[in-house]
Design an enzyme around this catalytic site. Structure first.
Site, PDB file in Angstrom:
ATOM      1  N   ARG A  63       0.811  -1.222   0.000  1.00  0.00           N
ATOM      2  CA  ARG A  63       0.000   0.000   0.000  1.00  0.00           C
ATOM      3  C   ARG A  63       0.844   1.270   0.000  1.00  0.00           C
ATOM      4  O   ARG A  63       0.428   2.309  -0.469  1.00  0.00           O
ATOM      5  CB  ARG A  63      -0.914  -0.011   1.216  1.00  0.00           C
ATOM      6  CG  ARG A  63      -2.263  -0.590   0.851  1.00  0.00           C
ATOM      7  CD  ARG A  63      -3.296  -0.150   1.799  1.00  0.00           C
ATOM      8  NE  ARG A  63      -2.818  -0.403   3.166  1.00  0.00           N
ATOM      9  CZ  ARG A  63      -3.601  -0.810   4.149  1.00  0.00           C
ATOM     10  NH1 ARG A  63      -4.869  -0.995   3.928  1.00  0.00           N
ATOM     11  NH2 ARG A  63      -3.134  -1.013   5.354  1.00  0.00           N
ATOM     12  N   LYS A 171       3.223 -19.473   4.525  1.00  0.00           N
ATOM     13  CA  LYS A 171       2.539 -19.986   5.697  1.00  0.00           C
ATOM     14  C   LYS A 171       2.012 -18.821   6.537  1.00  0.00           C
ATOM     15  O   LYS A 171       2.553 -17.739   6.397  1.00  0.00           O
ATOM     16  CB  LYS A 171       3.459 -20.894   6.503  1.00  0.00           C
ATOM     17  CG  LYS A 171       4.558 -20.137   7.264  1.00  0.00           C
ATOM     18  CD  LYS A 171       5.239 -21.024   8.237  1.00  0.00           C
ATOM     19  CE  LYS A 171       4.604 -20.968   9.586  1.00  0.00           C
ATOM     20  NZ  LYS A 171       5.237 -20.007  10.529  1.00  0.00           N
ATOM     21  N   HIS A 201       9.227 -23.469   4.394  1.00  0.00           N
ATOM     22  CA  HIS A 201      10.638 -23.281   4.037  1.00  0.00           C
ATOM     23  C   HIS A 201      11.560 -24.327   4.649  1.00  0.00           C
ATOM     24  O   HIS A 201      12.663 -24.525   4.175  1.00  0.00           O
ATOM     25  CB  HIS A 201      11.096 -21.839   4.322  1.00  0.00           C
ATOM     26  CG  HIS A 201      11.399 -21.541   5.763  1.00  0.00           C
ATOM     27  ND1 HIS A 201      10.419 -21.240   6.675  1.00  0.00           N
ATOM     28  CD2 HIS A 201      12.569 -21.488   6.443  1.00  0.00           C
ATOM     29  CE1 HIS A 201      10.985 -21.025   7.854  1.00  0.00           C
ATOM     30  NE2 HIS A 201      12.289 -21.162   7.743  1.00  0.00           N
ATOM     31  N   LYS A 205      15.291 -26.505   3.196  1.00  0.00           N
ATOM     32  CA  LYS A 205      16.608 -26.464   3.845  1.00  0.00           C
ATOM     33  C   LYS A 205      17.443 -27.638   3.330  1.00  0.00           C
ATOM     34  O   LYS A 205      16.956 -28.780   3.250  1.00  0.00           O
ATOM     35  CB  LYS A 205      16.458 -26.555   5.380  1.00  0.00           C
ATOM     36  CG  LYS A 205      15.948 -25.249   6.004  1.00  0.00           C
ATOM     37  CD  LYS A 205      15.922 -25.338   7.510  1.00  0.00           C
ATOM     38  CE  LYS A 205      15.166 -24.184   8.137  1.00  0.00           C
ATOM     39  NZ  LYS A 205      15.939 -22.986   8.339  1.00  0.00           N
ATOM     40  N   GLU A 239      14.611 -21.832  19.590  1.00  0.00           N
ATOM     41  CA  GLU A 239      15.072 -20.499  19.199  1.00  0.00           C
ATOM     42  C   GLU A 239      15.410 -19.710  20.452  1.00  0.00           C
ATOM     43  O   GLU A 239      14.702 -19.803  21.458  1.00  0.00           O
ATOM     44  CB  GLU A 239      13.976 -19.772  18.433  1.00  0.00           C
ATOM     45  CG  GLU A 239      13.668 -20.419  17.098  1.00  0.00           C
ATOM     46  CD  GLU A 239      12.658 -19.614  16.308  1.00  0.00           C
ATOM     47  OE1 GLU A 239      13.091 -18.833  15.458  1.00  0.00           O
ATOM     48  OE2 GLU A 239      11.458 -19.746  16.572  1.00  0.00           O
ATOM     49  N   ASP A 258       2.743 -22.171  14.852  1.00  0.00           N
ATOM     50  CA  ASP A 258       3.812 -21.475  14.142  1.00  0.00           C
ATOM     51  C   ASP A 258       4.913 -22.424  13.670  1.00  0.00           C
ATOM     52  O   ASP A 258       5.494 -22.228  12.603  1.00  0.00           O
ATOM     53  CB  ASP A 258       4.403 -20.410  15.085  1.00  0.00           C
ATOM     54  CG  ASP A 258       5.405 -19.504  14.395  1.00  0.00           C
ATOM     55  OD1 ASP A 258       5.070 -18.973  13.318  1.00  0.00           O
ATOM     56  OD2 ASP A 258       6.514 -19.314  14.925  1.00  0.00           O
ATOM     57  N   HIS A 263       6.420 -26.824  10.009  1.00  0.00           N
ATOM     58  CA  HIS A 263       7.842 -27.163   9.847  1.00  0.00           C
ATOM     59  C   HIS A 263       8.234 -28.497  10.498  1.00  0.00           C
ATOM     60  O   HIS A 263       8.834 -29.352   9.865  1.00  0.00           O
ATOM     61  CB  HIS A 263       8.720 -26.074  10.464  1.00  0.00           C
ATOM     62  CG  HIS A 263       8.454 -24.693   9.931  1.00  0.00           C
ATOM     63  ND1 HIS A 263       8.101 -24.463   8.623  1.00  0.00           N
ATOM     64  CD2 HIS A 263       8.516 -23.472  10.523  1.00  0.00           C
ATOM     65  CE1 HIS A 263       7.951 -23.157   8.444  1.00  0.00           C
ATOM     66  NE2 HIS A 263       8.190 -22.542   9.573  1.00  0.00           N
TER      67      HIS A 263
HETATM   68  C1  BG6 Z   1       8.854 -19.152  10.782  1.00  0.00           C
HETATM   69  C2  BG6 Z   1       8.173 -18.825  12.076  1.00  0.00           C
HETATM   70  O1  BG6 Z   1       8.008 -19.868   9.940  1.00  0.00           O
HETATM   71  O2  BG6 Z   1      10.018 -19.915  11.054  1.00  0.00           O
HETATM   72  C3  BG6 Z   1       9.104 -18.061  12.998  1.00  0.00           C
HETATM   73  O3  BG6 Z   1       7.006 -18.051  11.824  1.00  0.00           O
HETATM   74  C4  BG6 Z   1      10.392 -18.832  13.193  1.00  0.00           C
HETATM   75  O4  BG6 Z   1       8.498 -17.796  14.252  1.00  0.00           O
HETATM   76  C5  BG6 Z   1      10.973 -19.247  11.847  1.00  0.00           C
HETATM   77  O5  BG6 Z   1      11.299 -17.991  13.877  1.00  0.00           O
HETATM   78  C6  BG6 Z   1      12.160 -20.168  12.031  1.00  0.00           C
HETATM   79  O6  BG6 Z   1      12.782 -20.374  10.802  1.00  0.00           O
HETATM   80  P1  BG6 Z   1      14.331 -20.669  10.726  1.00  0.00           P
HETATM   81  O7  BG6 Z   1      14.588 -20.961   9.283  1.00  0.00           O
HETATM   82  O8  BG6 Z   1      15.047 -19.445  11.231  1.00  0.00           O
HETATM   83  O9  BG6 Z   1      14.579 -21.836  11.616  1.00  0.00           O
END
Ligand code: BG6
Length: 512
Positions: A63, A171, A201, A205, A239, A258, A263
């Site tokens: 926007r 996602k 994603h 990897k 994390e 999440d 993942h």
């Molecule tokens: C994302 C999540 O899909 O993946 C995040 O929304 C998370 O919260 C991230 O931090 C982690 O991805 P990666 O590749 O850094 O492990």
């Protein structure tokens, strides 16, 4: 070979050398974090490696009012900042930036799509992109369905000259089973399944792809890969960061949605699926889907014993005072959000029946690490155990990130002291020292795949639905229960209940 694959002249099943036809990418949400941190750096890096076709173009939309020039400048700054382990080539950027355009506009306004259409037609004429366009949806998820419907209504989802039109959906794909089905129903009225690319994603990897190479490119591990030899498996996606300005989104999502629903369940499926008969998009995805469908669905009264919900509180980590989740910007001070989730999954098939798969994830844990630890059964007799603690069973660790590699722990005779004393040792494979080349980022791999028409590493609707089914009883139970939060301090390995969940089966979490 499937029809979709055989009719695609760029099809390269083993993905040795992608040949990408002339094309453009149109990014919705181009002023957002993902575009700046991941998408543009990945596209630039592909250009640097000469993997993009000549005339390749990018159209950004959001926007915010900006000229093409201002948008290019903004993208240059973020590419310089976020390309990892790569030099920034100013001359290459000049050339690359000539193919970057920007359309400011509101995605709920049909006029915005008209402006995009004109821009894409112009690009096709000037830069020879053949009408091929990849639409990349990186807006707020609540807009996905309506953007796709607008693409349909404006005629952008098809190209009269026969160019392809595909859509990548970021996602989260829905926030539960029902909304995922509804989203799919709406986008399927515009695009056919083979043109829908649902991104996860983690599947892109390099180390996750390598799990398939490790399992199915060797013979020595697969015979052991089952309930007879494996005691249990731990999948950790930890994390150390907090919610980093994403408090408002995260408060609604939570850790289970999440990270685990998408993942980590995809990682789990990669570790446990059967070998596909060919390395082809549909055969690989059929096996993943079959595995995800075999996950045992918890009954409501089984949730408490098999799932742990946590939320971090404030703590002092090193010299830093770290706020608790409820003190983060944009977060309700009474939020019931899970910033930590741990689940015991079972897979109801002949290979895995009875083997617990412990999956955990969390924010503000002691470090950033994603790995898979496969614990084998102990030796049947403790021959070398003269009254001391019995030797630790074999452990295979697949390190997804960081310090990517694989380690096998086994017992060895300790030469010190002369007796038959055992000590655990490790056989290590390390990406850095074995290959010495730069590893492409997940987004580089996945963007290249989508541009080349290869959906092997994208999720399919049946996979998305199966993984929602696996977490839904937990979400429902958590929604109906009020938790006393916080229940772990920032900088620790999560709530006590998580250790107790494993202890009930005689197991303990490994400290990665
Ligand atoms: C994302 C999540 O899909 O993946 C995040 O929304 C998370 O919260 C991230 O931090 C982690 O991805 P990666 O590749 O850094 O492990």
């Amino acid at each position: 070979m499937t029809d979709a694959a055989s009719s695609n002249p760029f099809h390269d099943p083993l993905r040795f050398e992608k040949r990408i036809p002339p094309c453009s990418v149109l990014i919705f949400g181009a002023n957002g974090d993902l575009t700046m941190r991941k998408l543009l750096p990945a596209l630039y890096r592909l250009a640097y490696e000469r993997k993009l076709p000549s005339g390749f173009s990018i159209v950004g939309n959001s926007r915010t009012a900006m000229t093409h020039e201002q948008f290019r400048e903004k993208m240059r700054v973020s590419v310089e900042k976020f390309i990892e382990n790569s030099p920034f080539d100013a001359a290459l950027w000049e050339d690359f930036a000539r193919g970057i355009f920007y359309i400011a506009g509101d995605i709920s306004d049909p006029a915005c799509y008209l402006a995009m259409k004109q821009q894409l037609d112009q690009i096709e004429k000037d830069r020879g992109t053949g009408g091929n366009v990849l639409f990349y949806l990186s807006t707020q998820p609540s807009f996905y369905a309506s953007v796709v419907e607008h693409l349909g209504a404006s005629g952008l989802s098809k190209h009269e000259g026969g160019g392809w039109r595909r859509v990548v959906i970021e996602k989260p794909f829905g926030h539960d089973l029902e909304s995922a089905q509804e989203l799919n129903r709406r986008i399927s009225t515009v695009f056919s399944e083979r043109d829908i690319y649902r991104i996860d994603h983690y599947l892109g990897k390099e180390t996750v792809q390598n799990v398939l190479a490790f399992r199915f490119g060797n013979t020595i591990f697969e015979p052991l890969w089952n309930r007879q030899y494996i005691s249990h498996v731990q999948v950790t996606g930890a994390e150390s960061i907090g919610v980093e300005g994403r408090g408002a989104y995260y408060q609604e999502a939570g850790a289970l949605r999440d990270m685990i629903q998408n993942h980590l369940l995809q990682v789990l499926a990669t570790v446990t699926m059967e070998a596909p008969s060919q390395f082809e998009s549909d055969t690989v995805r059929d096996e993943r889907a079959k595995l995800l469908r075999s996950i045992k669905i918890l009954k409501p009264d089984e949730v408490e014993a098999n799932a742990v919900k946590g939320q971090y509180g404030p703590a002092r980590i090193g010299n830093e005072d770290v706020p608790g989740f409820r003190q983060e910007h944009g977060v309700n001070p009474e939020a019931q959000t899970d910033t930590y989730a741990a689940v015991t999954f079972f897979i109801d098939n002949w290979r895995w029946a009875g083997v617990p798969f412990y999956v955990r994830t969390g924010k503000r844990l002691p470090k950033r690490v994603t790995d898979i630890a496969i614990r084998f059964h102990p030796a049947p007799l403790s021959l070398f155990n003269s009254g001391e603690i019995s030797p630790a069973p074999n452990l295979l660790i697949l390190r997804i990130q960081p310090d990517e590699g694989i380690s096998l722990r086994f017992q060895s005779k300790d030469p010190a002291g002369g007796g038959m004393k055992l000590r655990p040792v490790s056989m290590d494979f390390n990406y850095g020292s074995s290959f010495g080349t730069r590893t492409p980022s997940a987004y580089e791999t996945l963007l290249l795949d989508a541009l080349g028409g290869d959906s092997t590493l994208y999720t399919r609707q049946d996979m998305v639905e199966a993984s929602w089914r696996a977490v839904e009883p937990i979400l429902n139970c958590w929604n109906n229960t009020k938790y006393k939060f916080p229940n772990y301090d920032a900088g620790t390995w999560g709530p006590k209940a998580s250790d107790e969940m494993l202890a009930r089966r005689g197991h303990t979490w490994r400290i990665p």
